[in-house]
Design an enzyme around this catalytic site. Structure first.
Site, mmCIF file in Angstrom:
data_model
loop_
_atom_site.group_PDB
_atom_site.id
_atom_site.type_symbol
_atom_site.label_atom_id
_atom_site.label_comp_id
_atom_site.label_asym_id
_atom_site.label_seq_id
_atom_site.Cartn_x
_atom_site.Cartn_y
_atom_site.Cartn_z
ATOM 1 N N LYS A 26 15.221 51.394 -28.184
ATOM 2 C CA LYS A 26 15.718 52.771 -28.246
ATOM 3 C C LYS A 26 17.252 52.822 -28.388
ATOM 4 O O LYS A 26 17.795 53.784 -28.905
ATOM 5 C CB LYS A 26 15.298 53.548 -26.994
ATOM 6 C CG LYS A 26 13.801 53.524 -26.699
ATOM 7 C CD LYS A 26 13.106 54.728 -27.215
ATOM 8 C CE LYS A 26 11.625 54.858 -26.869
ATOM 9 N NZ LYS A 26 10.786 53.679 -26.887
HETATM 10 C C1 LIG Z 1 9.506 53.468 -27.387
HETATM 11 C C2 LIG Z 1 9.001 52.065 -27.438
HETATM 12 C C3 LIG Z 1 7.987 51.677 -28.359
HETATM 13 C C4 LIG Z 1 7.300 52.657 -29.270
HETATM 14 O O1 LIG Z 1 8.140 53.115 -30.285
HETATM 15 P P1 LIG Z 1 7.707 54.366 -31.179
HETATM 16 O O2 LIG Z 1 8.862 54.653 -32.060
HETATM 17 O O3 LIG Z 1 7.411 55.476 -30.222
HETATM 18 O O4 LIG Z 1 6.507 53.957 -31.937
HETATM 19 C C5 LIG Z 1 7.618 50.342 -28.388
HETATM 20 N N1 LIG Z 1 8.167 49.441 -27.548
HETATM 21 C C6 LIG Z 1 9.130 49.770 -26.648
HETATM 22 C C7 LIG Z 1 9.671 48.721 -25.737
HETATM 23 C C8 LIG Z 1 9.582 51.094 -26.560
HETATM 24 O O5 LIG Z 1 10.528 51.413 -25.659
#
Ligand SMILES: *Cc1c(COP(=O)(O)O)cnc(C)c1O
Length: 498
Positions: free
Chosen positions: A113
């Site tokens: 993120k």
């Molecule tokens: C948010 C997240 C995901 C999923 O990502 P999306 O964009 O919602 O598909 C996968 N792995 C981790 C560690 C995350 O924090």
């Protein structure tokens, strides 16, 4: 370049407006009206340059109402030296011949993120200057873990912004909780709530849309905005790293410019993999987009028969950031694949909020089969994959990345497709130490506390624990309050000092 809404094609806004508003008034998501095209020559121009330069070149194709200086200011701030633990920002790590892991967790909070949430505050404050006369932007977040911390770290001490995060008191991991309660910065607030994630989420939504609260903010020169994953300002930074990974595959000799690659993404809200779809549509030679889910496999089913159905058991898994049954960003894909048919998208989305399901047309279905492969992986398989990967290559992966690796292995077994592949790795293994330690200890759970487990994992794996996680042990929590759902608005007022 202008943006429209997935639910109303008559909408037409600039990228700054799309980013400042977050979501269209009709409830739809902002999408570019037309995608910029990149060719081999453009890719060539990205070889031998750093991540910041690559990001500037790609973002300037989408954010045409930002000046060159503004884009430079945003990107240089977000990915400045020292913010990410790799000079390459999102480095590739070769796992096997032709198979590379794209490490998207080198940022300050150790999850992918950061790639978007380090940049969003810059994009948003520049957008606010252009569109809402320099008001102070107030970000409210309800989080089940990774998003809250990444947003706090991104908005920390950013001029003209304030951020307040709510999390369910018993709904986040000990490490995630400490990451948030020890947050530094003069413009941040964190509060637990008595309830689950849905309570936090609906509480935030209620404040967000309460006319009285909006008026009070306005009187104080403030306005709400959103750091949600449906904000275009979170999606566009993610397109960059797929293009950058393609360049790195050329630079390290795995492919020649023009060769195809496959991309595997562990998915929850469908944001990360949608960015890979945009990269493909822009002209990056991506053959298959491989969508990896955990036991909440609503997308695996959708990609096999074109029926989206959230009416199913919800599983709490070892890859909690993917425990999602409504993949919000899928709406953007449906808009594009239906020939930008806003009427059909409205129909499907209203059916989703009513009956919890919808079925796409044959035409959309056929395109889905062409573009995507999909698979899922349960907790036992996740543990197994972490262990095998560590034993075979000495490389430690987290539970989310393991879901992607397993689904990729299944895909190769089934299809024999040996196209060079990039697997998105979304979290540092130490963010989920208990699960990862258990996986490489033959499945034996360990009841030591969080930091003892970190120590054990270091001993057993030899992998380095990022300083920002290990140092949490010494930090004193700053934000220890917990409120009821009814009191959330008051907590926001207190934090804002209004
Ligand atoms: C948010 C997240 C995901 C999923 O990502 P999306 O964009 O919602 O598909 C996968 N792995 C981790 C560690 C995350 O924090």
């Amino acid at each position: 370049m202008l943006y429209t809404s997935t639910r109303d094609r008559s909408v037409s806004v600039t990228s700054a407006e799309a980013i400042a508003c977050g979501i269209s008034k009709d409830g739809g998501l902002f999408v570019p009206m037309e995608l910029p095209h990149i060719d081999g020559e453009f890719i060539n121009s990205l070889l031998g340059v750093d991540y910041i330069t690559r990001a500037e070149k790609v973002l300037s194709l989408f954010l045409t109402d930002y000046s060159e200086d503004e884009i430079d200011y945003c990107v240089s701030g977000a990915y400045a030296d020292g913010k990410f633990s790799s000079k390459k920002v999102a480095p590739l790590k070769t796992l096997a011949e032709g198979v590379a892991v794209l490490e998207l967790w080198r940022g300050p909070t150790c999850a992918f993120k950061d790639m978007a949430l380090q940049l969003l505050p810059y994009l948003l404050t520049v957008a606010a200057k252009k569109t809402v006369a320099d008001k102070t932007i107030v970000i409210l977040v309800a989080t089940s873990g990774d998003t809250g911390k990444a947003a706090l770290e991104g908005f920390k001490d950013v001029d003209k912004t304030k951020i307040m995060v709510f999390y369910p008191n018993d709904g986040v991991s000990p490490m995630q909780k400490l990451q948030m309660t020890t947050q530094e910065g003069g413009n941040v607030g964190v509060c637990a709530i008595n309830g689950n994630f849905d309570d936090a989420q609906s509480g935030v939504k209620a404040i967000f849309t309460n006319p009285e609260v909006i008026k009070k903010l306005d009187e104080n020169g403030m306005m709400f905005s959103s750091a949600n994953s449906i904000n275009w300002g979170r999606l566009v930074p993610q397109i960059v790293y797929y293009i950058s990974a393609y360049c790195d595959m050329i630079e390290n000799g795995t492919i020649n410019n023009g060769d195809e690659i496959n991309v595997v993404v562990p998915t929850g809200n469908f944001g990360n993999i949608l960015a890979a779809y945009y990269a493909k549509k822009m002209g990056v030679p991506i053959r298959k987009l491989i969508c990896a889910s955990n036991s909440n496999n609503v997308l695996t089913d959708f990609f096999s028969d074109g029926k989206y159905d959230r009416n199913r058991k919800f599983y709490t898994t070892e890859s909690p950031s993917m425990d999602i049954l409504i993949s919000s960003n899928l709406e953007r894909l449906l808009f594009h694949l239906s020939g930008e048919n806003d009427e059909l998208v409205r129909k499907w989305m209203s059916s989703l909020s009513g009956e919890g399901r919808y079925v796409v047309t044959e035409e959309v279905k056929n395109q889905i089969f062409e573009l995507f492969a999909a698979g899922c992986c349960n907790d036992d398989e996740t543990n197994d994959t972490i262990e095998k990967c560590f034993n075979n290559s000495g490389y430690l992966i987290d539970t989310h990345t393991a879901v992607a690796v397993k689904v990729y292995n299944d895909y190769v077994q089934k299809t024999g497709d040996k196209t060079p592949t990039v697997i998105a790795s979304t979290a540092n293994p130490y963010k989920f130490s208990a699960s990862v330690l258990k996986a490489i200890s033959g499945g034996e759970p360990c009841d030591a506390d969080e930091f003892q487990q970190v120590e054990l994992l270091i001993e057993k794996s030899g992998a380095q624990c990022p300083e920002q996680l290990s140092s949490l042990k010494e930090k004193m929590p700053r934000f220890t309050s917990c409120c009821n759902k009814e009191d959330m608005a008051r907590v926001v007022y207190d934090m804002l000092g209004i």
